[in-house]
Design a protein around this motif. Sequence first.
Motif, PDB file in Angstrom:
ATOM      1  N   ARG A   1     -29.992  25.189 -32.523  1.00 43.44           N
ATOM      2  CA  ARG A   1     -30.217  24.159 -31.512  1.00 43.44           C
ATOM      3  C   ARG A   1     -29.833  24.669 -30.128  1.00 43.44           C
TER       4      ARG A   1
ATOM      5  N   SER B   1     -30.584  22.549 -27.329  1.00 42.12           N
ATOM      6  CA  SER B   1     -30.434  21.370 -26.479  1.00 42.12           C
ATOM      7  C   SER B   1     -29.050  20.768 -26.668  1.00 42.12           C
TER       8      SER B   1
ATOM      9  N   PRO C   1     -26.380  17.189 -26.221  1.00 46.93           N
ATOM     10  CA  PRO C   1     -26.428  15.806 -26.706  1.00 46.93           C
ATOM     11  C   PRO C   1     -27.305  14.940 -25.816  1.00 46.93           C
ATOM     12  N   SER C   2     -27.767  13.840 -26.369  1.00 47.58           N
ATOM     13  CA  SER C   2     -28.628  12.936 -25.614  1.00 47.58           C
ATOM     14  C   SER C   2     -28.161  11.501 -25.786  1.00 47.58           C
TER      15      SER C   2
ATOM     16  N   THR D   1     -29.849   7.496 -25.476  1.00 46.49           N
ATOM     17  CA  THR D   1     -31.138   6.805 -25.439  1.00 46.49           C
ATOM     18  C   THR D   1     -30.942   5.325 -25.173  1.00 46.49           C
TER      19      THR D   1
ATOM     20  N   VAL E   1     -26.512  16.610 -16.608  1.00 47.78           N
ATOM     21  CA  VAL E   1     -27.801  16.057 -17.030  1.00 47.78           C
ATOM     22  C   VAL E   1     -28.906  17.053 -16.694  1.00 47.78           C
TER      23      VAL E   1
ATOM     24  N   TYR F   1     -36.068  11.189 -19.258  1.00 39.83           N
ATOM     25  CA  TYR F   1     -37.437  11.008 -19.736  1.00 39.83           C
ATOM     26  C   TYR F   1     -37.708   9.534 -20.038  1.00 39.83           C
TER      27      TYR F   1
ATOM     28  N   VAL G   1     -34.662   8.352 -22.263  1.00 40.52           N
ATOM     29  CA  VAL G   1     -33.848   9.360 -22.932  1.00 40.52           C
ATOM     30  C   VAL G   1     -33.245  10.279 -21.880  1.00 40.52           C
TER      31      VAL G   1
ATOM     32  N   GLU H   1     -30.953  13.728 -21.456  1.00 45.30           N
ATOM     33  CA  GLU H   1     -30.469  14.903 -22.184  1.00 45.30           C
ATOM     34  C   GLU H   1     -29.460  15.666 -21.337  1.00 45.30           C
TER      35      GLU H   1
ATOM     36  N   GLN I   1     -18.316  17.240 -20.898  1.00 43.47           N
ATOM     37  CA  GLN I   1     -19.333  16.546 -21.689  1.00 43.47           C
ATOM     38  C   GLN I   1     -18.952  15.090 -21.923  1.00 43.47           C
TER      39      GLN I   1
ATOM     40  N   ALA J   1     -26.184   6.500 -29.073  1.00 45.13           N
ATOM     41  CA  ALA J   1     -25.874   7.930 -29.047  1.00 45.13           C
ATOM     42  C   ALA J   1     -24.843   8.207 -30.124  1.00 45.13           C
TER      43      ALA J   1
END
Length: 745
Positions: free
Chosen positions: A69, A71, A73-74, A76, A106, A110, A138, A140, A150, A181
Amino acid sequence: MARVFARLGRTVALHPRIVVVAWLVLSVLGVALAGGVVGDGALGRVTTATPVAPGSQSAQGAQVLADARTSGPSVTLVVQGVDPTVEGLDDALDPARTALAAITGVVGVYDPLGLPDGITNPAAAPLLALDGQGFLVVVELAPDLGEGAQEASLEAVTARLTTLPQDLAAVAPGATGIVGADHLVQEELTVEVGRDLGTGALLTLPVAAVLVLLVLGGLLAAAIPFAAAAVALAVGLAALWVVAAVTDVDASVVTVAAVLALGLSLGYGMLVVHRFLDELHDLVDEDDGAGSRRRRGDGAVAEAVERTTATAGWTVACSAAVLAVAVSGLLLLGPRVLAAAGVVVVLVVLVAAAAALTLVPALLVVLGRRLVQPGVLGPLPGVRTLRARAVQRARDPRVSAVRSQVRGRPWWVVAGCMLLLGVLVAPASRVDLRVSGTELLPATATQRAFLEALAAGYPAASSPAVAVVAETDLEQAQAWAEQVATLEAVASVDAPTTMGSYVVIGVRPASTDPGGAVAQRVVRDVRALDAPFEIWVVGQAAEQTDVTQMLKARAPLAAAAVAVVTLALLLLATGSVTLSVAALGTSTLVALAGAGALVVVFQTGRLDALLGPAATGGVETSALAIAAPVAFGLSAGYGMALLARIAELHEAGRRTDVAARVARRRSWVLLTAVSGVLVALLGGLVVADLVVLQEIGVALAAAVLLDATVVRLLLLPAATTVLAGQSWWGAAWLARLRDPLVRLR
C-alpha cells in the motif's frame, strides 16, 4: 500446605501496615497508568483487534497488502438528503475543499462535483448515491506522516467534514452527513467500552454489595473485600496497560478484566473475611483471647489470621491456580489477540489472589476486634440474624428437603443432573464461530450507521467481502477474474486494480453477510480454483475460515494440556482419582453448557427481544475462547475447594458421606453467595451494548449459575454418596506424592 499459608498469615500479622502501604502504592501506580495520568491509559492502549491465524493465507495476504500500500489513511463523508444536480452545489463545496486541502498531510480531496465534467465523469459514479440523494467526499492523507502529525491531521479533517453539511444549507437545507474512518471506529469502540463499564458497575455493584453485607454481617467487614477489589482493579488494569504496550489487546478485554478483578477479589475476600470472623469469634468466646499470646498486637486477632490463611488461604490459592491454568490454554491456540487476552486474565487472577492472601489479612489485623464488636460499623443485628438463619441448615426446610432427596435417591439425582447437563451442552455442537468487525458495534453506533449507509447507497465504493491478492500482471488477473465470476456463490467481481507489483480483485458474494456461509463458500471455491500465479484470499470470511481451522487443530491440544495440569492439581488436593476425574468432567460440562447458552441466545437470536438485535449469525470466536476456559476454571476451582475440604475431613477419620455432608453444610451458603456476587457482576456484561461483551457475560453467568446449583448443590454430593468407598481409590504413587502435603496440613 496449610503450614505454608499459616506462616504467610503470621508474617502479615506482624507487619500489617507495611503490607497495606505496599498495596496502596501499587494501586496509585495502577491508577496513574490505567487511568491515563501517565501516558494514554488502558483504554487508549487497546485496539479493535480480531483473531488472526498466524501464517495462514489470509494473514499473509493482509501483510502483502500492507507492504504494497502506497496511500495513507482516508476519511469519508456520506452526504445525505442532497440532489447532486442541484444548482449551486459545486460552489457551496468550494470553501470546504479549500479548507481540507490546506490541512497538513492532506494529499487529495475527492467528490463527484469536483471532477472534470462533474457528475457526468464516469469516475464520479462510485461517489454518487444509488437513489440520487447523496454523494461522498473522500479526503486522503499522505502515507509518510508521523504518528503525532497523522493523528492531528485526522482530527482536523474529521472536524471539517463534520461541519460540511452546514455549508450546504443555502442550496440543500435538508443536508446531513456521517463521517467514517478507521480511527473513528477505534474511538467509538473505546467510548462504548468505557460506557459499558460504567453502566455495568452502576447496575451491578449495589447488588454485589448487598450480598457481601448479608454474608459478612457488618459494614466494616463488608468493606474489606471491596477495598481489595478496588486495589485489584487498579493493579489489574495496569497489568493490562503493560501487556497492551507489547502486543495488541482487544478493547473488550478491558471490561472483562475489570469484571473479573472485581468479582474474584470480592469472592476471595469474602472467603477470607468470613473464615476470620468465625475463627475470631471462637477465640474470643473461649477466653476473650487470653490463650493467644503475642509480644505485640492483639494475640487473638493474630491467631485468627494465621488460622484463616491456613484454611481459607489454601482454598483461595487452589481456586486461583486452577483458574490461571485454565486460562493459560489461550496461549496455545495460536491467534495473538487470544494469547494477549489470556495473559491479561491470568495476571488479573494472580493479582486478585495476592490481594486476598495479603491485603485482606493485613486489613483484618488493622481493624481487629472492631469487626465483631457492636457499633455503627460493626455487626448489624438484622443482617447477623439473616446470616445465622442461612448458615443453619436445620432452619431451611427447602434446602434440607433437597439434601434428603440427594442422600435418599443419589442415583436418580446423578442421572437427572447428567441428563440436564447433556441437554444444555447439546447446542454447543452446532456452534458457528465468527470473526466480526463493526457488526459488533451497537445498532445505534455512528460508525456502524456509516458502513451500512455506504454499503446500501455506494456499493462500488464499499469494500468487497472477499478480495484476492494476485502476484501477476493486470491482463492475466483479468482473465482469471472471469473464472471467479462464474462461481455459483459469487454475485459480481470488481475490476482488477494494481497495487505495486500485485493486483487486487474484489469478489462480492451473493449475500450481504460478510462472514456468513455464502461468503465462506466463496473463499473455499476461490482457493480451490487453479490459478497460474500465486494468490492470497483475504477479507473477513477468509480470516474467519483460517482462524476456525487453526482453533480446530489446536484446541484439542490446549484442552488436553489444561486438563492434565488441572487433574494433577485436583489429585494433589483431594488424593482421589475418582473424585478428581468427576470434578474435571463436571467442570468441562459446565464450560460446554456456557457455550450452548451462546448458541441458543446469539447464534439463533432467541433473546433478541430482551438483549436487542444481538445475533450475528454465530458466536464470536474471541467471546467463546475467553468464556470457555474461565467458566471451566471457575467451576474446577470451587469444586476443588469443596472436594479438598471433604478430603481433609475424611483424612480426619470421618466416613465419606459424613465428610461430604459436613463440608457441604459449612461451605454451601458461602460458596453460593460468592457465585451470586460473580453472577451479579457478570450481569454488567449482559446489559452491555457491545455484542462480544454480551456473549461473554451470558456464557459465564450461565456457567456459574449452573455450577452453583446443579453441580455443587446436587451432582457432586450425590456422586460422592454413590461412589462411597470408591471415592478414595488411588494408586500408591499418588499417596506418596500427597504425603508431604498432608504433613504440612
